[in-house]
Enzyme design. Structure first.
Site, PDB file in Angstrom:
ATOM      1  N   TYR A  54      -1.357  -0.772  -1.568  1.00  0.00           N
ATOM      2  CA  TYR A  54      -1.572   0.417  -2.391  1.00  0.00           C
ATOM      3  C   TYR A  54      -1.412   1.643  -1.504  1.00  0.00           C
ATOM      4  O   TYR A  54      -1.544   1.574  -0.284  1.00  0.00           O
ATOM      5  CB  TYR A  54      -2.903   0.403  -3.127  1.00  0.00           C
ATOM      6  CG  TYR A  54      -4.183   0.307  -2.323  1.00  0.00           C
ATOM      7  CD1 TYR A  54      -4.392   1.018  -1.153  1.00  0.00           C
ATOM      8  CD2 TYR A  54      -5.247  -0.481  -2.786  1.00  0.00           C
ATOM      9  CE1 TYR A  54      -5.589   0.939  -0.455  1.00  0.00           C
ATOM     10  CE2 TYR A  54      -6.443  -0.560  -2.098  1.00  0.00           C
ATOM     11  CZ  TYR A  54      -6.608   0.148  -0.928  1.00  0.00           C
ATOM     12  OH  TYR A  54      -7.787   0.079  -0.241  1.00  0.00           O
ATOM     13  N   GLU A 117       4.948  -0.866  -2.256  1.00  0.00           N
ATOM     14  CA  GLU A 117       3.820   0.068  -2.306  1.00  0.00           C
ATOM     15  C   GLU A 117       3.520   0.378  -3.773  1.00  0.00           C
ATOM     16  O   GLU A 117       4.433   0.686  -4.548  1.00  0.00           O
ATOM     17  CB  GLU A 117       4.150   1.359  -1.562  1.00  0.00           C
ATOM     18  CG  GLU A 117       4.133   1.230  -0.043  1.00  0.00           C
ATOM     19  CD  GLU A 117       2.731   1.323   0.542  1.00  0.00           C
ATOM     20  OE1 GLU A 117       1.772   1.468  -0.244  1.00  0.00           O
ATOM     21  OE2 GLU A 117       2.615   1.256   1.781  1.00  0.00           O
ATOM     22  N   ASP A 174      -5.827  -2.979   1.444  1.00  0.00           N
ATOM     23  CA  ASP A 174      -4.963  -3.003   0.263  1.00  0.00           C
ATOM     24  C   ASP A 174      -4.300  -4.380   0.057  1.00  0.00           C
ATOM     25  O   ASP A 174      -4.059  -5.095   1.026  1.00  0.00           O
ATOM     26  CB  ASP A 174      -3.897  -1.902   0.340  1.00  0.00           C
ATOM     27  CG  ASP A 174      -3.145  -1.868   1.663  1.00  0.00           C
ATOM     28  OD1 ASP A 174      -3.760  -2.047   2.729  1.00  0.00           O
ATOM     29  OD2 ASP A 174      -1.927  -1.647   1.625  1.00  0.00           O
TER      30      ASP A 174
END
Length: 292
Positions: A54, A117, A174
């Site tokens: 993320y 991402e 993440d």
């Protein structure tokens, strides 16, 4: 008139001479000649891993950081609102997304991975603890669709679809506990600890002693994590336990070994314990024989 015609002929002659000279250079002994008639059967994709992240930033800031001088990049960026996928780095080139990393004996995964991402705020620390931002379902659907496409083209193994936290526990969190890894399993992308086996082992661990730290470290290492093997419950070992919980038991990621975590870890490292969903692709994957 005669003079003009003569000059024109001389000019054409000069042009032709130049072209012949260039032609001679193009076919000279210094030109590299490569025979492309043969192709080896002994090869596979450069991309052996898929790593999910993320961004901790909104869309505009994420796009700026990933495309300018921030010294970080990824192959893809998936926006949240509206949902949209951006290709930022060609899959045949190395993106700078993994950093110092390790998974199942392999390090520096930038060289052999594709990075996605996902625009997401990450987490904030509050007086009541750390709070992670949710992912819109439409965005998750997009990430699953993109991941399926990547995996199908590169034949990436289910156990090599990982989060940034998996390959850098403690340093990275993440895509966090709100990322629905279970949906990735249901989509046929990753394996999952078989529920009946987990229930049986959980009952055993709830009534008997929990495994010691050496067992935990050995099993986490078997999953793929870079974890110490000294038998002490240090900070890094607790971080790795928490990272394992983020994926398979996100309701409680305190990094402590309890009966449920022990059962999940036991099944995850037992032959036949990890199962694929019925939605997994049925196309046979060629046996993997390279060093990777």
């Amino acid at each position: 008139m005669t003079t003009t015609m003569t000059q024109t002929r001389l000019s054409l002659t000069a042009v032709l001479a130049g072209l012949l000279a260039l032609s001679g250079c193009a076919t000279g002994p210094d030109v590299l000649r490569i025979n492309t008639r043969y192709t080896s059967e002994n090869q596979d994709s450069r991309a052996q891993f898929l790593v999910l992240h993320y961004t901790v930033l909104d869309h505009e800031k994420s796009l700026k950081v990933l495309t300018t001088g921030g010294r970080v990049s990824s192959h893809y960026l998936v926006r949240d609102q509206p949902v949209e996928t951006y290709l930022l780095v060609d899959e045949n080139r190395r993106a700078w997304h993994a950093g110092p990393s390790f998974w199942a004996g392999h390090s520096n995964l930038n060289a052999a991975s594709i990075g996605i991402e996902i625009v997401n705020a990450g987490f904030v620390d509050t007086p009541n603890g750390r709070v992670y931002a949710p992912f819109p379902q439409a965005q998750i659907d997009e990430v699953i669709k993109l991941s399926r496409d990547i995996v199908a083209r590169h034949q990436i193994k289910p156990e090599r679809i990982v989060g940034h936290a998996d390959i850098a526990p403690g340093r990275k969190q993440d895509p966090g506990p709100n990322f629905p890894w279970r949906q990735f399993h249901e989509a046929g992308l990753i394996a999952w600890p078989e529920a009946t086996q987990v229930a049986v082992r959980r009952a055993i661990y709830e009534t008997g002693p929990l495994p010691d730290t050496a067992w935990v470290q050995a099993r986490l290492s078997q999953v793929g994590y870079n974890v110490p093997r000294h038998g002490e419950l240090d900070a890094l070992t607790r971080e790795v336990i928490s990272t394992f919980q983020m994926k398979y038991r996100p309701s409680n990621i305190d990094g402590k070994l309890d009966a449920e975590t022990a059962a999940l870890l036991d099944v995850a490292t037992t032959q036949g314990g990890m199962v694929m969903s019925k939605n997994a692709p049925t196309t046979p994957v060629r046996p993997y024989t390279s060093r990777w």
